[in-house]
Design a protein around this motif. Structure first.
Motif, short mmCIF file in Angstrom:
data_model
loop_
_atom_site.label_atom_id
_atom_site.label_comp_id
_atom_site.label_asym_id
_atom_site.label_seq_id
_atom_site.Cartn_x
_atom_site.Cartn_y
_atom_site.Cartn_z
N THR A 111 27.88 34.30 34.64
CA THR A 111 26.86 33.47 34.90
C THR A 111 27.49 32.05 34.49
OG1 THR A 111 25.40 35.22 34.19
CG2 THR A 111 24.56 32.79 34.30
N GLU A 112 28.14 31.69 33.28
CA GLU A 112 28.79 30.60 33.05
C GLU A 112 29.46 30.06 34.12
OE1 GLU A 112 28.48 31.44 28.24
OE2 GLU A 112 30.45 31.01 29.25
N ARG A 113 30.46 30.72 34.59
CA ARG A 113 31.36 30.24 35.50
C ARG A 113 30.67 30.07 37.03
NH1 ARG A 113 36.41 31.78 36.64
NH2 ARG A 113 36.80 31.42 34.61
N SER A 114 29.51 30.79 37.30
CA SER A 114 28.90 30.32 38.39
C SER A 114 28.19 29.25 38.50
CB SER A 114 27.71 31.52 38.68
OG SER A 114 28.23 32.69 38.76
N ALA A 115 27.59 28.74 37.17
CA ALA A 115 27.09 27.43 36.86
C ALA A 115 27.87 26.43 37.13
CB ALA A 115 26.46 27.42 35.64
N ALA A 116 29.34 26.47 36.35
CA ALA A 116 30.01 25.52 36.61
C ALA A 116 30.76 25.31 37.98
CB ALA A 116 31.46 25.96 35.60
N TRP A 117 30.88 26.64 38.68
CA TRP A 117 31.48 26.46 40.17
C TRP A 117 30.52 25.74 41.00
CZ3 TRP A 117 30.16 28.98 44.64
CH2 TRP A 117 30.88 28.89 45.81
N LEU A 118 29.09 26.13 40.47
CA LEU A 118 28.15 25.36 41.65
C LEU A 118 28.02 23.98 41.43
CD1 LEU A 118 25.09 27.88 41.42
CD2 LEU A 118 26.53 27.31 43.54
N THR A 119 28.44 23.42 40.13
CA THR A 119 28.42 22.08 39.92
C THR A 119 29.60 21.32 40.32
OG1 THR A 119 29.22 22.30 37.68
CG2 THR A 119 26.71 22.02 38.01
N GLY A 120 30.72 22.12 40.78
CA GLY A 120 31.80 21.72 40.98
C GLY A 120 33.09 21.24 39.92
N THR A 121 32.60 21.96 38.96
CA THR A 121 33.30 21.58 37.53
C THR A 121 34.72 22.34 37.28
OG1 THR A 121 32.00 22.58 36.10
CG2 THR A 121 31.73 20.23 36.27
N VAL A 122 34.41 23.58 37.97
CA VAL A 122 35.67 24.44 38.45
C VAL A 122 36.02 24.73 39.53
CG1 VAL A 122 35.36 25.52 35.92
CG2 VAL A 122 34.38 26.49 37.83
N GLY A 123 37.05 25.07 39.91
CA GLY A 123 37.65 25.21 41.23
C GLY A 123 38.18 26.70 41.28
N PRO A 124 38.83 27.00 42.43
CA PRO A 124 39.16 28.42 42.54
C PRO A 124 39.99 29.01 41.30
CG PRO A 124 40.67 26.99 43.98
CD PRO A 124 39.42 26.21 43.43
N THR A 125 39.84 30.45 40.94
CA THR A 125 40.43 31.05 39.90
C THR A 125 39.92 30.56 38.55
OG1 THR A 125 42.42 29.97 39.74
CG2 THR A 125 42.22 31.67 41.34
N GLY A 126 38.81 29.82 38.47
CA GLY A 126 38.29 29.31 37.23
C GLY A 126 39.05 27.90 36.66
N ALA A 127 39.90 27.70 37.56
CA ALA A 127 40.59 26.33 36.88
C ALA A 127 39.70 24.97 37.11
CB ALA A 127 41.75 25.90 38.08
N GLU A 128 39.80 24.24 35.62
CA GLU A 128 38.88 23.10 35.70
C GLU A 128 39.28 22.21 36.43
OE1 GLU A 128 37.97 21.80 31.72
OE2 GLU A 128 37.21 23.76 31.14
N LEU A 129 38.16 21.25 36.97
CA LEU A 129 38.65 20.21 37.74
C LEU A 129 38.43 19.05 36.99
CD1 LEU A 129 36.72 21.31 41.09
CD2 LEU A 129 39.22 21.47 40.68
#
Lengths: 115, 314
Positions: B296-314
């Protein structure tokens, strides 16, 4: 008049955080038996719980995951724990203090006592 | 057209609060008179700040001027007022596509198609978006800048002000969806899942897969089938909690003959999505719940674009 479910439901409602226990018909959402605290609207809980359980069962079957034995819906101020067999579903309404692991085990055991 | 413009201008002069500024601004835009169109739209919006059609009009004017960011801001504003606004959903879909945000583009276009299933331009855009690059034909460079937004301009006309058919379809030159974007979306949860018998999906409000995958033993990804079938459970949960007065639902867990499934809502920027984790019955339930929190946390971050593929922070 006492039903065959009274002892089981009484045991559930003695658990910490449990505000009510019900046996409901999954097919039509009607209360078969209930032991609930004041303020818990048994008929409303029964209808909604049956609906959720049925939806979960049908969705799981559609997804190829087989039959459903236990469903737990958590919300900010409480949760519904449900276990079913055949057309009957045992439903517990709890607040945030309940020990969910214990209740799940007790619910699954209680299924053996359903007719 | 000029008769219409004259008539609408007179009507607006008589009644400055009239909503006629919307067709007037759009007519000016179509004639390429972007400055007067902008003036009409901004003045109209001052009087009608909560009118989704007005925001949609302004968005299309910005798109015509080559200012994609501003266009997306306005379509976003339109969707905050009217989440099912077909023109804004379509516009956002095309704009996201041109901005290289393929997953978002697909999400908006699917939603747009749901509001207007008869719109052939949306179906065509979706097909194009889902087509692998090799099959998409030209293989040429994707349009960018003003060239890109020119195609958005005419393909994003709202149903109430449709673009001429010849323009809207012929200029629907979406860039092919990069394979890497699709692959990235599938891999968003990989590092959380490890090698265990568990899988994770992120579903949009309609039950479409946004990210993650659900691969079965024979190698098929059945994520869409499973997600579509299970998404109705979250709708039911939301409805029940509203009636019972227990507050917003936070999770639903169910155990089936072969799996434990856990779902939780993901709300980001007013858009609802659902994170879903499924694990074999041999996986302890507590672990499934922990995994659901992480997903859930990863999804929220991915939707905001703060993480990229494989969870790497942008």
């Amino acid at each position: 008049m006492t039903s065959v479910f009274l002892e089981m439901l009484d045991g559930f409602t003695r658990q910490r955080g449990v505000q009510g226990g019900l046996v409901v018909s999954e097919r039509d959402g009607i209360v078969v038996d209930a032991h609930v605290q004041l303020g818990v609207r048994a008929s409303v809980v029964a209808a909604l719980a049956a609906s959720i359980y049925r939806k979960a069962r049908l969705s799981a079957e559609a997804a190829g995951l087989g039959g459903v034995a236990y469903v737990e819906l958590a919300a900010v101020q409480g949760r519904l724990c449900m276990a079913g067999r055949g057309d009957l579903v045992v439903v517990l309404v709890t607040d945030g203090r309940s020990s969910v692991g214990l209740l799940r085990t007790a619910l699954l055991r209680a299924l053996d006592n359903l007719p | 057209m000029s008769d219409d413009i004259r008539r609408w201008s007179e009507e607006l002069a008589r009644d400055p609060a009239s909503l006629v500024f919307i067709p007037l601004g759009d007519a000016l835009r179509r004639r390429g008179q972007l400055d007067p169109a902008l003036k009409v739209a901004t003045r109209g919006l001052e009087r009608h700040p909560y009118d989704a059609d007005a925001h949609d009009l302004l968005a299309r004017i910005w798109a015509d001027r080559g200012e994609l960011e501003r266009a997306m801001d306005e379509w976003g504003a339109a969707l905050r007022v009217a989440p099912q606004h077909a023109g804004a959903l379509k516009g956002m879909g095309f704009a996201c596509s041109h901005a290289g945000r393929g997953v978002d583009a697909e999400r908006y276009l699917v939603a747009a198609l749901a509001t207007d299933p008869t719109d052939a331009t949306i179906s065509a855009a979706l097909s194009r978006l889902r087509m692998p690059p090799a099959a998409s034909g030209d293989g040429g460079p994707r349009p960018s800048g003003p060239e890109a937004v020119r195609s958005i301009r005419d393909s994003s006309a709202s149903p109430s002000h449709p673009a001429p058919a010849a323009e809207s379809v012929s200029e629907l030159e979406l860039p092919p969806m990069p394979v890497s974007v699709v692959q990235d979306a599938r891999d968003v949860f990989l590092d959380l899942l490890g090698d265990g018998e568990q899988t994770a999906l992120l579903l949009d409000a309609q039950g479409y897969v946004l990210a993650g995958s659900y691969v079965v033993a024979d190698g098929r990804d059945v994520g869409q089938d499973v997600g579509g079938a299970l998404s109705g459970v979250s709708d039911e949960a939301q409805r029940a909690m509203r009636h019972l007065g227990l507050g917003e639902w936070t999770s639903i867990v169910f155990e089936t003959d072969v799996a434990a499934v856990a779902m939780a809502p993901v709300v980001q920027d007013g858009e609802a999505a659902v994170a879903l984790v499924a694990a074999a019955r041999s996986v302890p339930l507590g672990l499934v719940r922990r995994l659901l929190r992480s997903v859930t946390e990863r999804s929220a971050a991915w939707l905001t674009g703060t993480v990229g593929p494989t969870g790497a922070e942008l």
